[in-house]
Design a protein around this motif. Structure first.
Motif, mmCIF file in Angstrom:
data_model
loop_
_atom_site.group_PDB
_atom_site.id
_atom_site.type_symbol
_atom_site.label_atom_id
_atom_site.label_comp_id
_atom_site.label_asym_id
_atom_site.label_seq_id
_atom_site.Cartn_x
_atom_site.Cartn_y
_atom_site.Cartn_z
ATOM 1 N N PHE A 154 0.828 -1.204 0.000
ATOM 2 C CA PHE A 154 0.000 0.000 0.000
ATOM 3 C C PHE A 154 0.864 1.256 0.000
ATOM 4 O O PHE A 154 0.656 2.178 -0.799
ATOM 5 C CB PHE A 154 -0.912 -0.011 1.223
ATOM 6 C CG PHE A 154 -1.808 1.192 1.346
ATOM 7 C CD1 PHE A 154 -3.035 1.236 0.690
ATOM 8 C CD2 PHE A 154 -1.433 2.277 2.115
ATOM 9 C CE1 PHE A 154 -3.866 2.343 0.797
ATOM 10 C CE2 PHE A 154 -2.254 3.389 2.233
ATOM 11 C CZ PHE A 154 -3.472 3.421 1.560
ATOM 12 N N LEU A 155 1.865 1.298 0.876
ATOM 13 C CA LEU A 155 2.741 2.463 0.961
ATOM 14 C C LEU A 155 3.591 2.618 -0.296
ATOM 15 O O LEU A 155 3.821 3.740 -0.765
ATOM 16 C CB LEU A 155 3.633 2.350 2.194
ATOM 17 C CG LEU A 155 2.928 2.535 3.546
ATOM 18 C CD1 LEU A 155 3.902 2.260 4.693
ATOM 19 C CD2 LEU A 155 2.345 3.931 3.676
ATOM 20 N N ALA A 156 4.052 1.496 -0.846
ATOM 21 C CA ALA A 156 4.852 1.567 -2.074
ATOM 22 C C ALA A 156 4.030 2.152 -3.214
ATOM 23 O O ALA A 156 4.501 3.021 -3.959
ATOM 24 C CB ALA A 156 5.369 0.174 -2.446
ATOM 25 N N GLY A 157 2.786 1.690 -3.355
ATOM 26 C CA GLY A 157 1.919 2.244 -4.390
ATOM 27 C C GLY A 157 1.652 3.717 -4.185
ATOM 28 O O GLY A 157 1.651 4.506 -5.139
ATOM 29 N N LEU A 158 1.445 4.111 -2.926
ATOM 30 C CA LEU A 158 1.168 5.513 -2.623
ATOM 31 C C LEU A 158 2.381 6.389 -2.915
ATOM 32 O O LEU A 158 2.256 7.469 -3.514
ATOM 33 C CB LEU A 158 0.754 5.645 -1.158
ATOM 34 C CG LEU A 158 0.345 7.030 -0.675
ATOM 35 C CD1 LEU A 158 -0.806 7.574 -1.503
ATOM 36 C CD2 LEU A 158 -0.043 6.989 0.800
ATOM 37 N N VAL A 159 3.563 5.945 -2.517
ATOM 38 C CA VAL A 159 4.782 6.728 -2.751
ATOM 39 C C VAL A 159 5.053 6.881 -4.246
ATOM 40 O O VAL A 159 5.356 7.976 -4.733
ATOM 41 C CB VAL A 159 5.988 6.079 -2.036
ATOM 42 C CG1 VAL A 159 7.294 6.721 -2.487
ATOM 43 C CG2 VAL A 159 5.841 6.196 -0.526
ATOM 44 N N VAL A 160 4.938 5.765 -4.988
ATOM 45 C CA VAL A 160 5.143 5.841 -6.438
ATOM 46 C C VAL A 160 4.118 6.786 -7.067
ATOM 47 O O VAL A 160 4.448 7.590 -7.946
ATOM 48 C CB VAL A 160 5.054 4.440 -7.073
ATOM 49 C CG1 VAL A 160 5.073 4.539 -8.597
ATOM 50 C CG2 VAL A 160 6.211 3.569 -6.606
#
Length: 277
Positions: free
Chosen positions: A164-170
């Motif tokens: 979830f965080l990786a998708g949000l950061v990207v």
């Protein structure tokens, strides 16, 4: 025998004179100062702040209403889950992308960017600091969406928070870079409302925000997977709700990273610092 001189915590050099700060520390200080100034400007702009805060909330309820007209059987998504994960995409589009295009164009046309380049601050620091307030606001809204999902819609916490965080950061990096690239095509602040519409509408209806991709025919869904925000929405959905297969997850990550790399390249190649008028 002489004793080697050791710099203390107050960064003093031999003779008691302050040691010059490292490049990283100087860059962080410049970035923080400019980002703070940008945040103050955002907070003073009541109308922009109101729209950034309220519109995504309104859009979440619009998504939820539209999903009631769609058969989600076989998608593995509930109405609440699809609406709230789609809400993250709305935040990225409205709070980051559309808000930043206007911000970059305004500062360019008012010669702010040109004046900043005459100082020590680097181009990358200028672009990043301008984006920080919008990114911070988007992060706050995404946290509120997760909290609202747990309290009001009885959704569990993200099943894979790292995804979830990786998708949000990207997504944050991609939308910030695409905003800077779009500003190069935008002549005035008024026309920014037009130049942002193609990506906005294509993403709303083709990236799984309003309508899950599983609802579309297979061939069309495969084409829509290549849109900029589709990979990000897929990562966010999997990180929060689960249910995405490993191969689809890798494809989503590859597409999102490819678009992010292209957006960064476009900024380096075509971003305009001088007014277009």
């Amino acid at each position: 025998m002489t004793t080697p001189t050791v710099l203390t915590d107050d960064r003093t050099a031999p003779g008691g004179s302050p040691a010059p700060p490292s490049k990283a520390a100087a860059s962080a200080r410049r970035l923080t100062a400019l980002a703070r100034a940008e945040l103050v400007l955002l907070l003073r702009n009541r109308s922009a702040l109101f729209l950034a805060l309220v519109l995504p909330v309104v859009m979440v309820f619009s998504i939820r209403a539209s999903l009631r007209q769609i058969d989600l059987t076989g998608t593995g998504l509930s109405i609440a889950g699809a609406a709230l994960t789609g809400g993250v995409g709305v935040v990225l589009l409205q709070v980051v992308y559309m808000n930043l295009v206007t911000g970059y164009v305004t500062r360019r046309e008012e010669l702010v960017l040109k004046r900043l380049r005459t100082g020590e601050i680097t181009d990358r620091e200028i672009l990043t600091a301008t984006a920080v307030p919008s990114i911070a606001l988007a992060l706050v809204q995404c946290v509120l969406l997760v909290v609202a999902g747990a309290i009001a819609f009885d959704l569990a916490a993200p099943k894979r928070p790292e995804v979830f965080l990786a998708g949000l950061v990207v997504g944050l990096v991609m939308m910030s870079a695409l905003a800077a690239a779009t500003s190069a095509l935008t002549r005035t602040v008024q026309t920014s409302q037009l130049t942002t519409l193609p990506l906005y509408f294509v993403s709303l209806f083709g990236s799984g925000i309003f309508v899950p991709l599983d609802v579309f025919p297979d061939r069309l869904a495969s084409a829509l997977e290549l849109l900029p925000l589709t990979g990000v929405v897929t990562l966010v959905q999997h990180g929060w709700l689960g249910g995405v297969e490993g191969g689809d997850l890798l494809t989503a990550a590859a597409v999102a990273l490819a678009w992010t790399a292209f957006a960064v390249f476009a900024v380096q190649r075509w971003f305009r610092w001088d007014p277009r008028g």
